[in-house]
Design a protein around this motif. Structure first.
Motif, short mmCIF file in Angstrom:
data_model
loop_
_atom_site.label_atom_id
_atom_site.label_comp_id
_atom_site.label_asym_id
_atom_site.label_seq_id
_atom_site.Cartn_x
_atom_site.Cartn_y
_atom_site.Cartn_z
N SER A 1 -8.61 19.25 10.99
CA SER A 1 -8.88 20.36 10.07
C SER A 1 -10.15 21.10 10.47
CB SER A 1 -9.05 19.82 8.65
OG SER A 1 -10.31 19.15 8.53
N ASP B 1 -7.11 17.02 -2.28
CA ASP B 1 -6.44 18.33 -2.22
C ASP B 1 -5.84 18.59 -0.85
OD1 ASP B 1 -7.20 18.76 -4.82
OD2 ASP B 1 -8.94 20.00 -4.34
N TYR B 2 -6.59 18.25 0.19
CA TYR B 2 -6.12 18.49 1.56
C TYR B 2 -4.87 17.66 1.85
CZ TYR B 2 -6.17 19.08 6.63
OH TYR B 2 -5.82 19.38 7.93
N GLN C 1 -2.69 16.37 -0.30
CA GLN C 1 -1.55 16.86 -1.07
C GLN C 1 -0.94 18.11 -0.43
OE1 GLN C 1 -3.14 17.33 -5.06
NE2 GLN C 1 -2.61 15.24 -5.63
N ASP C 2 -1.81 19.02 0.02
CA ASP C 2 -1.32 20.22 0.70
C ASP C 2 -0.61 19.85 2.00
OD1 ASP C 2 -2.37 21.79 -1.29
OD2 ASP C 2 -4.19 22.34 -0.20
N ILE D 1 2.87 18.62 1.21
CA ILE D 1 3.74 19.72 0.81
C ILE D 1 4.18 20.54 2.03
CG2 ILE D 1 3.82 21.92 -0.44
CD1 ILE D 1 1.96 20.60 -2.53
N GLU D 2 3.25 20.81 2.93
CA GLU D 2 3.59 21.58 4.13
C GLU D 2 4.58 20.84 5.00
OE1 GLU D 2 2.84 24.73 4.97
OE2 GLU D 2 2.09 24.79 2.92
N LYS E 1 8.07 21.03 3.55
CA LYS E 1 8.72 22.29 3.80
C LYS E 1 9.44 22.32 5.15
CE LYS E 1 5.49 25.12 1.09
NZ LYS E 1 4.45 26.18 1.16
#
Length: 222
Positions: free
Chosen positions: A102, A209-210, A212-213, A216-217, A220
């Motif tokens: 990141s 937060d990172y 979880q994102d 999700i990505e 997808k």
């Protein structure tokens, strides 16, 4: 506007542009330098694991960890895991997995910098305490289901050996007052109460937060 004012205005604009361009270049160079440094740290982490360099792994671990678990105990845990114990042996293939790093985040209050590296971890586990009889079909199904509930993909390759893929593993890299200007590592492990005692709240919140994102990505893309 007369010519002299035009020249003055143009001159100031040119200077501002040069200063801005130089600042942007310096920032880009600094960012590139940090990115290369983090990449080097990540590669060292994977290589230390591949070479079973326990001291190297400990040297890269976040120092506060050893306030709760002595270094010698951690070394013995790694040795027991990789070299085997009475219950099981873990084998991690000696390779560098594909990974992503990141951007660098900061906690101004603590003068801390941190970043995240995510990757898929592959390994196999051989169970020794049931080596003679092995798992029956019901036992295999229960083991696979249990690992699936923890986000792992598992498949038995023999009656006592199981191949496991742990997708979306995340390691936190921290550079703060405790690390003396070096990058140190700690695995993101929300199942461990100890994890929440080691890092500061801002880092824990951003990591949550990172991650979880990240999930999700990746969802997808399925």
């Amino acid at each position: 506007m007369n010519n002299s004012k035009l020249l003055t205005t143009a001159g100031k604009a040119s200077i501002l542009f040069i200063v801005f361009a130089f600042s942007t270049l310096c920032f880009a160079q600094d960012s590139d330098k940090v990115a290369k440094e983090l990449d080097s740290v990540a590669l060292k982490m994977f290589n230390d694991v591949n070479e079973r360099n326990y001291d190297g792994i400990m040297d890269m671990s976040y120092p506060k960890l050893f306030e709760f678990v002595p270094r010698e105990v951690m070394v013995n845990v790694f040795k027991s895991m990789f070299e085997g114990n009475d219950e099981f042996t873990v084998d991690i293939p000696k390779l560098i997995p594909e990974y992503e790093i990141s951007e660098v985040f900061k906690v101004e209050k603590d003068s801390a910098e941190f970043a995240f590296i995510n990757y898929d971890l592959k390994m196999s586990m051989t169970f020794h305490d049931i080596a003679e009889e092995g798992f029956d079909e019901e036992g295999k199904e229960m083991m696979v289901d249990m690992m699936k509930m923890q986000g792992m993909e598992a498949e038995f390759v023999s009656d006592n050996t199981i191949d496991v893929i742990m997708p979306n593993r995340m390691t936190i890299m921290v550079n703060d007052k405790l690390t003396n200007g070096n990058w140190a590592m700690i695995n993101y492990d929300t199942n461990s109460p100890l994890f929440y005692q080691i890092l500061s709240a801002p880092i824990l919140e951003k990591a949550k937060d990172y991650y979880q994102d990240l999930l999700i990505e990746h969802k997808k893309k399925d």
